[in-house]
Structures are given as structure tokens and as C-alpha cells.
Write an enzyme that holds these catalytic residues in place. Sequence first.
Site, mmCIF file in Angstrom:
data_model
loop_
_atom_site.group_PDB
_atom_site.id
_atom_site.type_symbol
_atom_site.label_atom_id
_atom_site.label_comp_id
_atom_site.label_asym_id
_atom_site.label_seq_id
_atom_site.Cartn_x
_atom_site.Cartn_y
_atom_site.Cartn_z
ATOM 1 N N TRP A 158 0.800 -1.220 0.000
ATOM 2 C CA TRP A 158 0.000 0.000 0.000
ATOM 3 C C TRP A 158 0.836 1.275 0.000
ATOM 4 C CZ3 TRP A 158 1.761 2.473 4.220
ATOM 5 C CH2 TRP A 158 2.188 1.700 5.314
ATOM 6 N N ASN A 159 2.112 1.197 0.375
ATOM 7 C CA ASN A 159 2.844 2.439 0.655
ATOM 8 C C ASN A 159 3.292 3.182 -0.603
ATOM 9 O OD1 ASN A 159 4.648 0.217 0.313
ATOM 10 N ND2 ASN A 159 6.300 1.411 1.216
ATOM 11 N N LYS A 182 -2.222 -8.678 -7.116
ATOM 12 C CA LYS A 182 -3.062 -8.334 -5.973
ATOM 13 C C LYS A 182 -2.483 -7.088 -5.306
ATOM 14 C CE LYS A 182 -3.162 -9.032 -1.652
ATOM 15 N NZ LYS A 182 -3.860 -7.783 -1.231
ATOM 16 N N PRO A 183 -3.015 -5.910 -5.655
ATOM 17 C CA PRO A 183 -2.605 -4.719 -4.912
ATOM 18 C C PRO A 183 -3.326 -4.684 -3.571
ATOM 19 C CG PRO A 183 -4.255 -4.124 -6.531
ATOM 20 C CD PRO A 183 -4.002 -5.603 -6.694
ATOM 21 N N GLU A 255 11.025 -8.088 -1.685
ATOM 22 C CA GLU A 255 11.594 -6.913 -1.035
ATOM 23 C C GLU A 255 10.848 -6.714 0.259
ATOM 24 O OE1 GLU A 255 11.286 -2.650 -0.477
ATOM 25 O OE2 GLU A 255 11.917 -2.609 -2.586
ATOM 26 N N LEU A 256 11.576 -6.807 1.383
ATOM 27 C CA LEU A 256 10.942 -6.892 2.698
ATOM 28 C C LEU A 256 11.320 -5.680 3.554
ATOM 29 C CD1 LEU A 256 11.555 -10.726 3.125
ATOM 30 C CD2 LEU A 256 9.615 -9.556 2.043
ATOM 31 N N GLU A 387 11.254 -2.521 12.973
ATOM 32 C CA GLU A 387 10.893 -1.539 11.954
ATOM 33 C C GLU A 387 9.651 -0.785 12.403
ATOM 34 O OE1 GLU A 387 10.536 -1.415 7.123
ATOM 35 O OE2 GLU A 387 9.558 -3.068 8.158
#
Length: 518
Positions: A158-159, A182-183, A255-256, A387
Amino acid sequence: MGVRTAADVVTPALVARLTTGVLGSGTTANHAPFTGRKLADLPESTPQDVAAAFDRAREAQRRWAAVPVRQRAAVLLRFHDLVLARQAEVLDLIQLETGKARLHAHEEVQAVAVAARHYGRKAPAYLRPKGHMGVVPTLTKVTELRQPRGVVGQIAPWNYPFELSVGDALPAFVAGNAVVMKPDTETALTALWARELLIEAGLPADVWQVVLGEGPVVGPAVVAHADYVSFTGSTRTGREVAQGAAARLVGCSLELGGKNAMLVLRDADVEKAAAGAIRGCFSSAGQLCISIERLYVHESVADEFVRRFVARTKAMRLGTGLAYGADMGSLVSDRQLETVTRHVEEAVAKGATVLAGGRPRPDVGPLFYEPTVLEGVEAPMAVCAEETFGPVVSVYRFRDEDEAVGLANATPYGLNASVWTKDGRRGRAVAARLRAGTVNVNEAYAAAYGSARSPMGGMGDSGLGRRHGSEGILKYTEAQTVAQQRIMPLGPAFGLDDEKYAALMSSGLRAMKALRLR
């Protein structure tokens, strides 16, 4: 022209147009972080809808893969021009769906344009058949081909709903794949707008399928049908995606998360470093995987740096308007606000000091939180190692570069880092010691991320694989080696018995080494 509102931008006609063709057996909705109000009703997909979307995509992919690569690349170049010409439309959508400031939304436009231009120009070279020397020079002709994987399953966050949806899909498309994406539902309109524009640029509609719904329901269904999985999101979910892909023996790129560090060395330009830290820590309200959450400052310049950085932080303007001018926007959800609030309150309770910010701002909007600078953060505090993914940064002081490098590397994450110094050679040397997929010298994140010919991704708990550059497109292909043997076989022939053949081959191998053949 008056002030635009969500109702002016997200009209029923727009929603109906963008969701045409999206398979859904139910209804879901997304909301505007600026106000908390509903933006639109959207189709909600079931696992059966996901399977049907993959069926559509597979049929379309076979035709799309037969299109010459230069024609596929031309679609990306037309898309590039459309994005820049109609950017005001997507900037409104990005702001409404994420709550970010308009300048930060424009970072997404820049990144997508760069990716479209890069792969539009370079894809034919990346995918061109390559000749290699065969086992027997001149007698063995070898060609390496790049075949599309088929249908890529993409799960986008979402970012950064524009850049991390279509920006990641562009190399998959130009490599000859179809995509089922899937957004995140809360930012689906931005991704759907991108799809509409790419179709206008020439992409066949069925080549890009979009499915919407809850992550735990729709996400596993995407992984269950994909020929390759592209995922951007949390480390916890990334592990689940990797396990699902591995069980089916399909590849994945992830990418995490990150807990990214910025090092301000003793010879840094303190004013430039303070300005760079503002961009690095508070762009998109800190909801950026590569944003800075840890500031390590040499003790000789720490007081001056902190004074300038805190003054800049306190002067930042929060805003909700669909226009340029605000320095920072909103968090995206109650969950993000809760995490940020918890991290700051726990740190303060355990002895940390708030130098700037440190409180929510419901007077501006329901999910706003002030840009926050903490000092005195120590290991037991959650904000030290976890984080935060919000507008919170902790300042630490160090004595020498060895200590700074050790502190920066003392995390399981390894996504991005930043080094500030007046000596470029010194900065690059320190950068090479940092365990991070990208390191910026005298920039926070944009220099490395924006250099699309170079790979970008994480080490350790920050992920697998890379986007951008050759790795960013070749991951969406399967390497195929075609070897043609000519004149004589790789076995006894022309009357040679086994022993004489073995002796001949041994002599040939010695000769190839002497000739320095590789």
C-alpha cells in the site's frame, strides 16, 4: 479552479471504468487516510476468481509472448509519455489513497517514468540471444535464449501503490509475461489507473489481471497459481510467500523490511546532512522500506547536526491538500498509527528523550503523527531494533568509523543505508563495509533507487532478488541453452576407438587452457 475533494476525483464513473474486468464475487471498500471516509466500493475476489484470472492471463500470455520484444518495449515508451502527460490524475489518487504529501507522491511518478524509459530502451538488449563458446570451439555452437516464465503473480503493498505495482510489472510485461496482481485494497484505485493507462499505451487488457481482497485469502491463491512470484511487504509475510513458492518449485523475489541507518561522518557537511536526513526519514511519513530510522552521528559534529536537524523537523508543515506545499502527509491506517505511538511511548517510558514531535495530530487528520526525533534509545526498546515504518528516527553518537559500521550492521535487516562525508572516496569505502543492498553517499535513498540500470534489493531479512537493471528483468525469464553440434559428435568417430578419442579430447583440453580459452 477550486479546491479538489475526494468526491471530485473518485467519481462513480471513474470507479466503474477502472474496475471493468476485475473478477469479484463480493464487494470491499477503500478509505482516505486524510479523513477516514470511504473512497469507493470495489470488487472482492475469491480464490475461484483468482484461478479464473490466471486462466485468462495464460491464454493472453501466449499471444503476447509472440509479439517481438521491440514492439513490447514500445508500449513502455508510450506509457512513459502518458504518465508524464497525465500525472495530475494519478497524483490525486496516490494522495487520496495513501495520505502522503504531493511531492512524495511525485517520487512515484518519477520512479515509474524512469523504469518505463529504462526497460523500454534496454529490454531488447537484456533479452537478446547471446552466443557462447561451446565445449569444442567452432564445432559446438551455443546460444542462450531468454524465455518468459509465463504468468507472474505479483503482490504489491500500500505504501507506494503506483511504483510498486506497475513499476515492478513493467519488466515482467516486456519480457513476454502476463501478470496477475493483488494490490492492497486500500490503494487499489492507483494500481487500476496504471493498468488502464498501460492498456491505452498498447498492452492487451487480459495480459494484466487485477484481483482484490484480504491478503490471507487472495495472497495464497495468487502464489498457488503463479509461475513466478514478486512480493513487496513485511518480512513475516515474505517468509510465507517464499515457503509457498518453494513448495511448488517456482521462483520468487521479495523486497521486505528494513531498519536503515544513516552515518554522518566527522567531515560531513552538517547542513546538507541535516537536510538529507529530513528527506530520508520523513518522506511518505516514513512509510518507505528504504527510509532512515537510525541516525549515527560522529560525536564531534553531533551537537551541531542535532540542532539543525531538530530545527528543520519542528518546522515541517503537515497538510491534507491535493496540491504541493505540505512537507509531510498522513499515516495510512490505524494500525500504522498504533505502531508509531506504541514505539514512541514505550521508548519515552524507558528513558528516551523526544527532541521533536512525539505526538499524534488529530487536529490535522485522524492518522497524522508529528515527525519525531528521539535520543537515548537503547536496545530493550522496540523502536531500537523493530521496523517502525513511520515518521520516527533515533539519533545515536559514535566515536570512530569502525564503531559506526558495527552499529549500522547490527541488525538482521540489510536493505538501504546512507553515508555523509565531504570525501567521496572515503564515503564509498565506508559504504562497501555496510551490509545493505543499496548504499547512498551524500543522499538518503533516491540516488541508488533512481539509478535504474543498477540492481536494488535487500540482504538478510530484507529479502531475496533484485529489481532494476538486468537482474530486474532477467528474473522474469527462464534461461534456455541451445547447443548445436557440427561436423563431428562428442564421442568416438571417424574410426577412433575409445582410448584414442579420450587421448584426443585430453590433448584438446590442454590446448584450450594454454590458449586461455574460457
